[in-house]
Design a protein around this motif. Sequence first.
Motif, PDB file in Angstrom:
ATOM      1  N   ASP A 199      40.894 -17.228  -8.471  1.00 31.20           N
ATOM      2  CA  ASP A 199      41.819 -16.760  -9.479  1.00 31.20           C
ATOM      3  C   ASP A 199      43.057 -17.631  -9.817  1.00 31.20           C
ATOM      4  O   ASP A 199      43.491 -17.983 -10.899  1.00 31.20           O
ATOM      5  N   ILE A 255      41.832 -20.621 -11.680  1.00 29.83           N
ATOM      6  CA  ILE A 255      41.678 -20.187 -13.007  1.00 29.83           C
ATOM      7  C   ILE A 255      42.700 -20.156 -13.816  1.00 29.83           C
ATOM      8  O   ILE A 255      42.854 -20.844 -14.957  1.00 29.83           O
ATOM      9  N   GLU A 256      43.853 -19.692 -13.356  1.00 26.73           N
ATOM     10  CA  GLU A 256      45.118 -19.767 -13.901  1.00 26.73           C
ATOM     11  C   GLU A 256      45.757 -20.873 -14.249  1.00 26.73           C
ATOM     12  O   GLU A 256      46.201 -21.264 -15.133  1.00 26.73           O
ATOM     13  N   VAL A 316      44.174 -23.831 -14.524  1.00 30.73           N
ATOM     14  CA  VAL A 316      43.059 -24.541 -15.674  1.00 30.73           C
ATOM     15  C   VAL A 316      43.599 -23.818 -17.052  1.00 30.73           C
ATOM     16  O   VAL A 316      43.776 -24.765 -17.878  1.00 30.73           O
ATOM     17  N   GLU A 317      43.510 -22.580 -17.173  1.00 29.77           N
ATOM     18  CA  GLU A 317      44.071 -22.191 -18.414  1.00 29.77           C
ATOM     19  C   GLU A 317      45.677 -22.617 -18.745  1.00 29.77           C
ATOM     20  O   GLU A 317      45.744 -22.911 -20.027  1.00 29.77           O
ATOM     21  N   TRP A 318      46.505 -22.549 -17.892  1.00 27.31           N
ATOM     22  CA  TRP A 318      47.758 -23.106 -18.161  1.00 27.31           C
ATOM     23  C   TRP A 318      47.832 -24.406 -18.674  1.00 27.31           C
ATOM     24  O   TRP A 318      48.280 -24.934 -19.554  1.00 27.31           O
ATOM     25  N   THR A 346      45.455 -26.267 -20.071  1.00 25.16           N
ATOM     26  CA  THR A 346      44.970 -26.354 -21.299  1.00 25.16           C
ATOM     27  C   THR A 346      45.765 -25.819 -22.332  1.00 25.16           C
ATOM     28  O   THR A 346      45.836 -26.329 -23.388  1.00 25.16           O
ATOM     29  N   ARG A 347      46.344 -24.633 -22.013  1.00 25.98           N
ATOM     30  CA  ARG A 347      47.435 -24.178 -23.094  1.00 25.98           C
ATOM     31  C   ARG A 347      48.582 -25.321 -23.328  1.00 25.98           C
ATOM     32  O   ARG A 347      49.095 -25.666 -24.522  1.00 25.98           O
ATOM     33  N   GLN A 353      52.018 -23.618 -25.842  1.00 15.86           N
ATOM     34  CA  GLN A 353      52.894 -23.023 -24.969  1.00 15.86           C
ATOM     35  C   GLN A 353      54.186 -23.654 -25.150  1.00 15.86           C
ATOM     36  O   GLN A 353      54.462 -25.028 -25.288  1.00 15.86           O
TER      37      GLN A 353
END
Length: 113
Positions: free
Chosen positions: A82, A85-86, A88-90, A92-93, A99
């Motif tokens: 988890d 995943i967070e 990678v998402e951060w 990407t943003r 952001q």
Amino acid sequence: MRYRITFVAGLAIGYVLGAKAGRARYEQLARTARRVADSPVVQEVAGLVGAQVSNAGRTVYDKTVDKMPITSLRDFLARPTDEEIELVEWETRVSNGTQPGSGRSDEDGADRP
């Protein structure tokens, strides 16, 4: 202590009765057991029971795979946590500029617009 004495007494009685029965009785029991085990009816029932156990095992396996779709240890270990995943998402943003503070970052960590 009472149970221990009862157990030892039962063991002694069984030994005495077994010794009196002798080798002939043992051979008779062994022949009967072999005859029953080699019986076609017993063989057929054993085959059916074996097939049912095999089918039950396959059913349990299929239900388990449906609940936990992991095909191998390598597949399990390759899945991101988890936290990953967070991250990678951060990332990407931040790289898409969606952001706040997504400007260039220097080596010292200071954000520049």
